[in-house]
Design a protein around this motif. Structure first.
Motif, PDB file in Angstrom:
ATOM      1  N   GLU A 154      41.480 -40.578 -50.849  1.00  0.00           N
ATOM      2  CA  GLU A 154      42.314 -41.767 -50.639  1.00  0.00           C
ATOM      3  C   GLU A 154      41.478 -42.967 -50.215  1.00  0.00           C
ATOM      4  N   GLN A 155      40.469 -42.742 -49.383  1.00  0.00           N
ATOM      5  CA  GLN A 155      39.624 -43.831 -48.888  1.00  0.00           C
ATOM      6  C   GLN A 155      38.618 -44.304 -49.932  1.00  0.00           C
ATOM      7  N   ALA A 156      38.156 -43.386 -50.782  1.00  0.00           N
ATOM      8  CA  ALA A 156      37.032 -43.707 -51.666  1.00  0.00           C
ATOM      9  C   ALA A 156      37.434 -44.315 -53.005  1.00  0.00           C
ATOM     10  N   ILE A 157      38.562 -43.898 -53.540  1.00  0.00           N
ATOM     11  CA  ILE A 157      38.912 -44.358 -54.891  1.00  0.00           C
ATOM     12  C   ILE A 157      40.361 -44.815 -54.937  1.00  0.00           C
ATOM     13  N   ASP A 158      40.721 -45.475 -56.036  1.00  0.00           N
ATOM     14  CA  ASP A 158      42.085 -45.964 -56.218  1.00  0.00           C
ATOM     15  C   ASP A 158      42.875 -44.938 -57.020  1.00  0.00           C
ATOM     16  N   TYR A 159      43.108 -43.791 -56.420  1.00  0.00           N
ATOM     17  CA  TYR A 159      43.869 -42.718 -57.053  1.00  0.00           C
ATOM     18  C   TYR A 159      45.345 -42.929 -56.721  1.00  0.00           C
ATOM     19  N   ARG A 160      46.204 -42.902 -57.724  1.00  0.00           N
ATOM     20  CA  ARG A 160      47.621 -43.209 -57.512  1.00  0.00           C
ATOM     21  C   ARG A 160      48.552 -42.035 -57.811  1.00  0.00           C
ATOM     22  N   GLY A 161      48.006 -40.827 -57.946  1.00  0.00           N
ATOM     23  CA  GLY A 161      48.846 -39.656 -58.190  1.00  0.00           C
ATOM     24  C   GLY A 161      49.224 -38.966 -56.899  1.00  0.00           C
ATOM     25  N   GLY A 162      49.690 -37.724 -57.027  1.00  0.00           N
ATOM     26  CA  GLY A 162      50.056 -36.922 -55.871  1.00  0.00           C
ATOM     27  C   GLY A 162      48.952 -35.941 -55.526  1.00  0.00           C
ATOM     28  N   TYR A 163      49.207 -35.155 -54.490  1.00  0.00           N
ATOM     29  CA  TYR A 163      48.233 -34.166 -54.031  1.00  0.00           C
ATOM     30  C   TYR A 163      48.923 -32.837 -53.797  1.00  0.00           C
ATOM     31  N   PHE A 164      48.096 -31.800 -53.759  1.00  0.00           N
ATOM     32  CA  PHE A 164      48.504 -30.511 -53.236  1.00  0.00           C
ATOM     33  C   PHE A 164      47.331 -29.997 -52.413  1.00  0.00           C
ATOM     34  N   VAL A 165      47.581 -29.709 -51.135  1.00  0.00           N
ATOM     35  CA  VAL A 165      46.531 -29.283 -50.214  1.00  0.00           C
ATOM     36  C   VAL A 165      46.641 -27.775 -50.014  1.00  0.00           C
ATOM     37  N   LEU A 166      45.613 -27.066 -50.423  1.00  0.00           N
ATOM     38  CA  LEU A 166      45.621 -25.606 -50.362  1.00  0.00           C
ATOM     39  C   LEU A 166      45.504 -25.067 -48.935  1.00  0.00           C
ATOM     40  N   GLY A 167      44.752 -25.749 -48.112  1.00  0.00           N
ATOM     41  CA  GLY A 167      44.508 -25.232 -46.764  1.00  0.00           C
ATOM     42  C   GLY A 167      43.439 -24.160 -46.756  1.00  0.00           C
ATOM     43  N   GLY A 168      42.557 -24.192 -47.743  1.00  0.00           N
ATOM     44  CA  GLY A 168      41.473 -23.210 -47.848  1.00  0.00           C
ATOM     45  C   GLY A 168      41.201 -22.873 -49.294  1.00  0.00           C
ATOM     46  N   HIS A 169      40.652 -21.695 -49.511  1.00  0.00           N
ATOM     47  CA  HIS A 169      40.344 -21.225 -50.860  1.00  0.00           C
ATOM     48  C   HIS A 169      40.542 -19.716 -50.905  1.00  0.00           C
ATOM     49  N   LEU A 170      40.649 -19.185 -52.101  1.00  0.00           N
ATOM     50  CA  LEU A 170      40.794 -17.740 -52.253  1.00  0.00           C
ATOM     51  C   LEU A 170      39.565 -17.044 -51.696  1.00  0.00           C
ATOM     52  N   SER A 171      39.779 -16.021 -50.913  1.00  0.00           N
ATOM     53  CA  SER A 171      38.688 -15.236 -50.343  1.00  0.00           C
ATOM     54  C   SER A 171      39.219 -13.849 -50.009  1.00  0.00           C
ATOM     55  N   PRO A 172      39.299 -12.967 -51.015  1.00  0.00           N
ATOM     56  CA  PRO A 172      39.881 -11.640 -50.805  1.00  0.00           C
ATOM     57  C   PRO A 172      39.213 -10.859 -49.664  1.00  0.00           C
ATOM     58  N   LEU A 173      37.925 -11.029 -49.483  1.00  0.00           N
ATOM     59  CA  LEU A 173      37.234 -10.311 -48.403  1.00  0.00           C
ATOM     60  C   LEU A 173      37.730 -10.729 -47.029  1.00  0.00           C
ATOM     61  N   ASP A 174      38.215 -11.972 -46.925  1.00  0.00           N
ATOM     62  CA  ASP A 174      38.753 -12.474 -45.660  1.00  0.00           C
ATOM     63  C   ASP A 174      40.275 -12.358 -45.596  1.00  0.00           C
ATOM     64  N   GLY A 175      40.865 -11.703 -46.589  1.00  0.00           N
ATOM     65  CA  GLY A 175      42.316 -11.538 -46.606  1.00  0.00           C
ATOM     66  C   GLY A 175      43.072 -12.788 -47.012  1.00  0.00           C
ATOM     67  N   ILE A 176      42.395 -13.718 -47.704  1.00  0.00           N
ATOM     68  CA  ILE A 176      43.045 -14.959 -48.137  1.00  0.00           C
ATOM     69  C   ILE A 176      43.323 -14.866 -49.634  1.00  0.00           C
ATOM     70  N   GLY A 177      44.586 -14.659 -49.953  1.00  0.00           N
ATOM     71  CA  GLY A 177      45.013 -14.547 -51.337  1.00  0.00           C
ATOM     72  C   GLY A 177      45.844 -15.740 -51.745  1.00  0.00           C
TER      73      GLY A 177
END
Length: 198
Positions: free
Chosen positions: A95-118
């Motif tokens: 938001e600060q760096a570019i003039d992006y005018r679409g929406g977002y989806f925030v994952l809150g992390g990434h897939l990591s099966p070893l850490d139990g994050i699916g």
């Protein structure tokens, strides 16, 4: 309550912050106690208000004080374009760096099966519901260029492809001002694969 003296408890509490080790926590604690007690009291009040008053947007999962964040509530944003990021901090920097005018989806992390994050832990069921609504025509994958970030991007790409949604990925490679001799091989390989005509 802990049997530790309050000073030790304060130092231990400050260490919950990223990048704050024992020495930094000690410096912060002494600064607040010796030079800025009012600043410390203000910090404590705001921290309590923030912890109680900030939740997650029901639509994009970013941090928000209301059910819908300011971006999701903004009717001037393009609902057909959805940028997918790992954290609210990633969203803020875009938001600060570019003039992006679409929406977002925030994952809150990434897939990591070893850490139990699916898929469920990073909200992919909610993302698939957004895809099913039919308004999203293109997603921009802006996950981190790590093994987990790439795996997450591929998983989301497959979800989007199943619904005929165009998928793009932010460019990765050599940073501006960087010198090739200091760039690692994986970054250089990404840069070559993502080269564009000038």
């Amino acid at each position: 309550m802990s049997n530790q003296p309050l000073l030790q408890q304060l130092m231990s509490a400050l260490r919950c912050l990223p990048g704050v080790g024992a020495k930094s926590a000690q410096r912060m604690a002494y600064h607040l106690l010796e030079r800025d007690r009012e600043g410390g009291r203000h910090l404590a009040r705001i921290l309590e208000l923030a912890m109680d008053g900030i939740g997650h947007c029901q639509r994009c999962r970013t941090l928000s004080e209301s059910e819908l964040c300011a971006i999701c509530s903004n009717t001037q944003r393009d609902p057909s374009l959805l940028c997918i990021v790992e954290t609210p901090a990633d969203q803020a920097i875009i938001e600060q760096a570019i003039d992006y005018r679409g929406g977002y989806f925030v994952l809150g992390g990434h897939l990591s099966p070893l850490d139990g994050i699916g898929p469920r832990e990073i909200g992919l069921e909610l993302l698939d519901q957004r895809f099913a609504e039919g308004s999203v025509k293109e997603i921009i994958l802006a996950t981190n260029p790590t093994v987990e970030g790439e795996a997450t991007a591929q998983y989301i790409h497959d979800m989007a492809r199943a619904r005929s949604i165009k998928t793009t990925r932010i460019a990765q490679g050599v940073s501006m001002g960087g010198e090739l001799e200091y760039v690692d091989g994986a970054t250089l390989a990404h840069a070559f694969r993502g080269r564009s005509e000038i």
